[in-house]
Design an enzyme around this catalytic site. Structure first.
Site, PDB file in Angstrom:
ATOM      1  N   LYS A  83      -3.303  -1.195  -5.218  1.00  0.00           N
ATOM      2  CA  LYS A  83      -2.529  -0.141  -4.937  1.00  0.00           C
ATOM      3  C   LYS A  83      -1.319  -0.024  -5.756  1.00  0.00           C
ATOM      4  CE  LYS A  83      -3.216  -1.203   0.124  1.00  0.00           C
ATOM      5  NZ  LYS A  83      -2.941  -2.161   1.203  1.00  0.00           N
ATOM      6  N   GLN A 129       0.986  -5.082   4.719  1.00  0.00           N
ATOM      7  CA  GLN A 129      -0.567  -5.387   4.436  1.00  0.00           C
ATOM      8  C   GLN A 129      -0.925  -6.414   5.628  1.00  0.00           C
ATOM      9  OE1 GLN A 129      -2.448  -4.613   2.011  1.00  0.00           O
ATOM     10  NE2 GLN A 129      -4.047  -5.415   2.839  1.00  0.00           N
ATOM     11  N   ASP A 135       0.272   4.273   6.378  1.00  0.00           N
ATOM     12  CA  ASP A 135      -0.885   3.690   6.954  1.00  0.00           C
ATOM     13  C   ASP A 135      -1.374   4.460   8.038  1.00  0.00           C
ATOM     14  OD1 ASP A 135      -2.002   1.366   5.704  1.00  0.00           O
ATOM     15  OD2 ASP A 135      -0.541  -0.006   6.478  1.00  0.00           O
TER      16      ASP A 135
END
Ligand code: GUN
Length: 282
Positions: free
Chosen positions: A53, A97, A120
């Protein structure tokens, strides 16, 4: 027949080039999209995803930072950190995460993220908007798969899509996005009886199981489109998907490889959501 192999890296690279231009435009207006990733503990797979990322953000010109928190971080410490980032107007996107250590409640953490910064697309408000077909942050892996199907001009209207897997991250939102695009959707999972009968009905088969080579040619109808979301590390250390690529390739019309299939698209759609967050489009 041998399938066309969908090169996800190629599609992702093209999209990233367009995003780079968009970011350059935003910079002229004094806006630098900023993504903050929180990584709790040191799960090796999570570490590897997070570095991917960072790399993609840098390539596109997005500013990113990773906040690394100890495995023993308490739920409250994490919630406090999220509250601080919610208040910080220089932070456009927040990603925690997953998975989190077992003493932390993931639902509580996801709900603590400001929905307008939830790149997300996991917050219940954004999941609800997606179900209603409203504009919002879409979960990155399913959105990336839709973009791959679009790039290959694969028609979804009235097609039977069969999804194996029902996670909140991939399977469930995947079905919803395909339904929003007028596909007929069947969900299969570990308790499904007669899996092979189901998968053989699929015009589009999406496999998100997490088991190496779970799907072979006997599961696949001639000419089906097969999308492999699995990332499994096998004994010799190589990465492989949930689909037996060599066997299924001979039967499908399109197939995604692992690596360089769905993976590069997931990160690309995260960058897209970060840009959208910076533009306050959601
Ligand atoms: N872990 C595995 N996939 C994902 C993802 O898409 N987002 C987050 N936050 N964690 C993950």
């Amino acid at each position: 027949m041998s399938a066309e192999v969908i090169n996800g890296l190629e599609v992702a690279t093209k999209l990233r080039a367009e995003m780079k231009e968009k970011v350059a435009e935003l910079k002229k207006e004094g806006i630098i999209p900023h993504l903050t990733v929180i990584l709790v503990g040191d799960d090796p797979a999570s570490k590897s995803y997070v570095s991917g990322k960072e790399k993609a953000a840098k390539e596109i010109g997005i500013s990113s930072e990773v906040i690394r928190m100890n495995e023993k971080t308490t739920e409250q410490q994490l919630l406090d950190k999220i509250a601080e980032l919610n208040e910080n107007e220089n932070v456009h996107g927040i990603l925690v995460q997953l998975p989190l250590p077992s003493h932390i409640n993931e639902d509580k953490v996801i709900e603590a993220i400001d929905p307008t910064k939830d790149v997300d697309g996991f917050h219940p408000v954004n999941v609800g908007k997606m179900m209603l077909g409203q504009e919002t942050f879409l979960p990155c892996t399913p959105h990336g798969i839709i973009k791959l199907l679009e790039a290959k001009k694969i028609d979804l209207e009235g097609k039977h899509a069969v999804i194996i897997g029902r996670s909140n991250i991939v399977g469930k939102p995947m079905g919803q996005l395909l339904l929003n695009l007028n596909a007929t959707v069947t969900y299969c999972h570990s308790r499904t009886k007669n899996l092979q009968e189901m998968t053989n009905l699929a015009d589009i088969l999406i496999v998100a199981v997490g088991k190496a080579h779970f799907i072979n040619d006997s599961h696949v109808k001639d000419g089906a489109v097969v999308i492999d979301v699995g990332v499994n590390r096998i004994e010799d250390g190589t990465l492989t998907g949930d689909v037996n690529f060599d066997l299924v390739k001979e039967k499908a019309s399109f197939i995604t490889p692992v690596p360089r299939g769905v993976g590069p698209m997931t990160i690309t759609m995260l960058m897209d959501n970060t840009i959208k967050a910076a533009m306050r489009l959601s």
